[in-house]
Enzyme design. Structure first.
Site, short mmCIF file in Angstrom:
data_model
loop_
_atom_site.label_atom_id
_atom_site.label_comp_id
_atom_site.label_asym_id
_atom_site.label_seq_id
_atom_site.Cartn_x
_atom_site.Cartn_y
_atom_site.Cartn_z
N LYS A 1 -7.65 10.24 2.34
CA LYS A 1 -8.18 10.87 1.01
C LYS A 1 -9.70 10.92 1.52
CE LYS A 1 -4.89 8.69 -1.47
NZ LYS A 1 -4.20 7.24 -1.39
N ASN B 1 1.00 -1.25 -0.10
CA ASN B 1 -0.05 0.02 -0.12
C ASN B 1 0.72 1.18 -0.01
OD1 ASN B 1 -1.52 -2.12 2.31
ND2 ASN B 1 -2.84 -1.23 0.39
N ILE C 1 1.24 6.88 0.40
CA ILE C 1 0.46 6.01 0.95
C ILE C 1 -0.90 5.88 0.86
CG2 ILE C 1 -0.26 5.30 3.64
CD1 ILE C 1 1.81 7.48 4.29
N CYS C 2 -1.28 4.61 0.54
CA CYS C 2 -2.82 4.39 0.14
C CYS C 2 -3.68 3.88 1.35
CB CYS C 2 -2.91 3.36 -0.89
SG CYS C 2 -4.82 2.79 -1.36
N LEU C 3 -4.14 5.10 1.96
CA LEU C 3 -4.99 4.87 3.13
C LEU C 3 -6.27 5.91 2.95
CD1 LEU C 3 -4.71 3.69 6.08
CD2 LEU C 3 -3.50 5.86 6.87
#
Ligand SMILES: [Zn+2]
Ligand SMILES: [Zn+2]
Ligand SMILES: [Zn+2]
Ligand SMILES: [Zn+2]
Ligand SMILES: [Zn+2]
Ligand SMILES: [Zn+2]
Ligand SMILES: [Zn+2]
Lengths: 149, 479
Positions: free
Chosen positions: A91, A78, A85-87
């Site tokens: 978002k 992620n 960072i994919c969180l």
């Protein structure tokens, strides 16, 4: 523009009562910019690693989420090569009731439980799905290689 | 106007944003249950959403603009569904806060709801402006009364003259205050400044010059000595009448001198003009009469005239030279020089004499100039007259010749037309011509009608005649 009272309060609390394994220190010349260090959680492939991040509070914080990025190379499905960072809470799931502390705790939790089904680094996620043990090994190697102080 | 309005605006500015409600410092800052999770402060105008979560009205309104969910549980919130939480609002309003000017020294503590009142009425650490319009100094309310004591723009009464004076200018005012007492530097008596002004005109001990110092009396001394001892024995006093008369005369002479000088200046270009005219006239006359005859004599005449005119003058040679050569600069310099030397001379007599002689000189110059002008004019007129008489005579004789020729032409033409006709009265025609010219002698005016009457006896003759007479008529007018 003067620093909102909320940011001052949050900073004071981060410094006075830091969350375990997390430190966030604001720059002297820009109190919206923080140097963050997150220790790799126990029982995770990142155990023993010390990860540097940068965190920036935009002008419309807390209505807009803080911007966070890993500075240390990390092998994680992620987190991409550039440290992004994919969180979800960074978002669309951001809420003004969240704080710096909660954001950093969420990132720490992400290290404990990578989620290859919602990847940002596709090749790493692929590796993780196909051969989790091997991927974890790579992550441990990277941690030793890049994240040891 | 502008200053006033900005000052008023400052007043408003100062009263409007008394404090920032979000910036208040609470005595007990960490009762988190009473704090909004968006701004992390005690609630300001708390409102609850249907989900049960409570926020400041401002905070939740702002948050819903970004994302429509509850910041805590993400339930969708309709902004119209928010409702006030009055009890919570009261609790928060009763929280104790410090005065926002704590850092400046105010240690006032009160309920949050009362802090506005404190700032408005009681807090002496709030910023304000000096009341005096010219000053408007920014200061803390607590320092105002102290400042008013010493404000340099404040008006205070001058205790001496009872007028209002700006405090900063009081010192300066005392130097000119009419009620201030002043000691006369001469007689060392003391009185108010106003009275001193009068006194100094007649202070007996003031050192003054003699009243006749302008005529040269060198005496100076205390005023009481002047009338008491000096005037009776002042040598200038004895001839005072003469001196004053002299002064008047000098003045009037100076004036006359000035007047004459302007006349002189005015006449110069006229003389020059006349001279030029005479020059051009004699030239044209010379051209008309041909070389050697009248022109030369006229030149000679003008020259001798000039010579006579110059030699006539008995004026000083320098002035003479100036006029002869029209050396205007020289003449002017001379005048200025005389003027200068006149003012430079110490004694009245010299100046006087000089002025008189100067005056006389200029007057005689002007007189001779005028006389010269008149005679020049006369001579010019005479010359023109004689010349024109001569010309007239010449014209007359030419005309007579012309007439004779014309008659002959006539006769010849007539003869040609009727060769067998009666012989024309040759003698009569010639006689008519001669008599005609004789009649016309005194004036050219009668010449025209004379011709036509002379031509009448021939009118019955052939057609070519009118054309002929036309031509003659034209020639006549030309002459
Ligand atoms: Zn709030
Ligand atoms: Zn809720
Ligand atoms: Zn106060
Ligand atoms: Zn003042
Ligand atoms: Zn006064
Ligand atoms: Zn005196
Ligand atoms: Zn005297």
């Amino acid at each position: 523009m003067a620093l909102p009272k909320r940011i001052i309060k949050e900073t004071e609390r981060l410094l006075a009562d830091p969350a375990p394994g997390i430190s966030a220190i604001p720059h002297e010349d820009n109190l919206r910019y923080f140097d963050v260090i997150i220790e790799g959680p126990n029982q995770s492939p990142f155990e023993g690693g010390v990860f540097k991040l940068e965190l920036f509070l935009p002008e419309d914080y807390p209505m807009a989420p803080p911007k966070v990025r890993f500075m240390t190379k990390i092998y994680h499905p992620n987190i991409d090569k550039l440290g992004r960072i994919c969180l979800d809470i960074l978002k669309d799931k951001w809420s003004p009731a969240l704080q710096i502390r909660t954001v950093l705790l969420s990132i720490q939790a992400l290290l404990s439980s990578p989620n290859p089904d919602d990847p940002l680094a596709n090749d790493v996620a692929q590796h993780w799905k196909e051969n989790e043990n091997n991927a974890i090994q790579t992550a441990q190697e990277w941690t030793r290689k890049y994240a040891t102080a | 106007m502008n200053n006033n309005s900005t000052a008023r605006k400052q007043d408003q500015d100062q009263e409007e944003p008394l404090y920032d409600p979000r910036g208040l410092q609470y005595v007990e800052p960490s009762q988190t249950s009473l704090q909004c999770s968006v701004c992390c402060e005690y609630f300001t105008e708390p409102v609850s959403a249907p989900c049960g979560h409570t926020f400041c009205l401002g905070c939740i309104t702002q948050a819903l603009e970004v994302s429509p969910g509850c910041p805590l549980c993400r339930t969708k919130i309709n902004p119209n569904a928010l409702y006030d939480v009055i009890a919570l609002s009261r609790i928060c309003d009763e929280l104790m806060v410090y005065c926002p000017h704590k850092s400046l020294g105010c240690d006032h503590v009160c309920q949050r709801v009362q802090i506005g009142q404190h700032l408005k009425d009681d807090c002496i650490y709030i910023g304000t402006l000096c009341r005096v319009e010219e000053c408007r100094k920014k200061l803390l309310k607590k320092d105002l009364s102290e400042h008013m004591e010493s404000c340099p723009y404040k008006r205070v009464d001058c205790l001496m003259c009872n007028t209002k004076v700006q405090k900063s200018q009081l010192q300066e005012h005392h130097k000119t205050c009419p009620a201030e007492s002043v000691t006369c530097p001469h007689c060392e008596t003391t009185r108010t400044r106003l009275r001193h002004m009068e006194h100094i005109q007649e202070c007996p001990k003031q050192i003054v010059p003699c009243t006749l110092s302008e005529f040269g009396c060198p005496w100076t001394g205390p005023r009481f000595d002047l009338t008491a001892t000096h005037i009776p024995q002042c040598p200038y006093e004895a001839i005072r009448g003469f001196l004053e008369q002299n002064k008047q005369r000098v003045e009037s002479l100076e004036q006359e001198n000035k007047h004459l000088r302007t006349i002189f200046h005015d006449l110069r270009p006229q003389v020059q003009l006349l001279r030029d005219q005479i020059g051009s006239l004699s030239e044209s006359i010379q051209l008309m009469t041909g070389p050697g005859s009248f022109g030369d004599s006229m030149h000679g005449f003008v020259d001798t005239n000039q010579y006579q005119y110059h030699s006539q003058q008995g004026a000083p040679s320098r002035a003479h030279g100036a006029i002869l050569g029209y050396d205007s600069n020289g003449a002017e310099n001379e005048l200025h020089g005389l003027e200068r030397s006149g003012s430079g001379l110490g004694t009245v007599g010299d100046t006087h004499e000089l002025l008189i002689s100067e005056n006389e000189r200029i007057r005689s110059e002007i007189e001779t100039l005028t006389a010269g002008l008149a005679s020049l004019e006369l001579k010019q007129n005479m010359a023109i007259m004689t010349e024109s008489m001569r010309m007239q005579e010449e014209v007359q004789s030419l005309r007579a010749v012309c007439h004779g020729l014309r008659m002959q032409m006539h006769y010849l033409l007539l003869e040609r037309q009727n060769p067998h006709g009666p012989s024309p009265p040759t003698g009569g025609g010639g006689g008519g011509g001669v008599s005609n010219s004789g009649n016309n002698g005194p004036g050219i005016k009668t010449h025209g009608p004379g011709t036509s009457s002379g031509g009448r006896p021939l009118s019955t003759s052939g057609p070519p005649r009118p054309r002929f007479s036309d031509g003659l008529g034209r020639q006549d007018t030309k002459l």
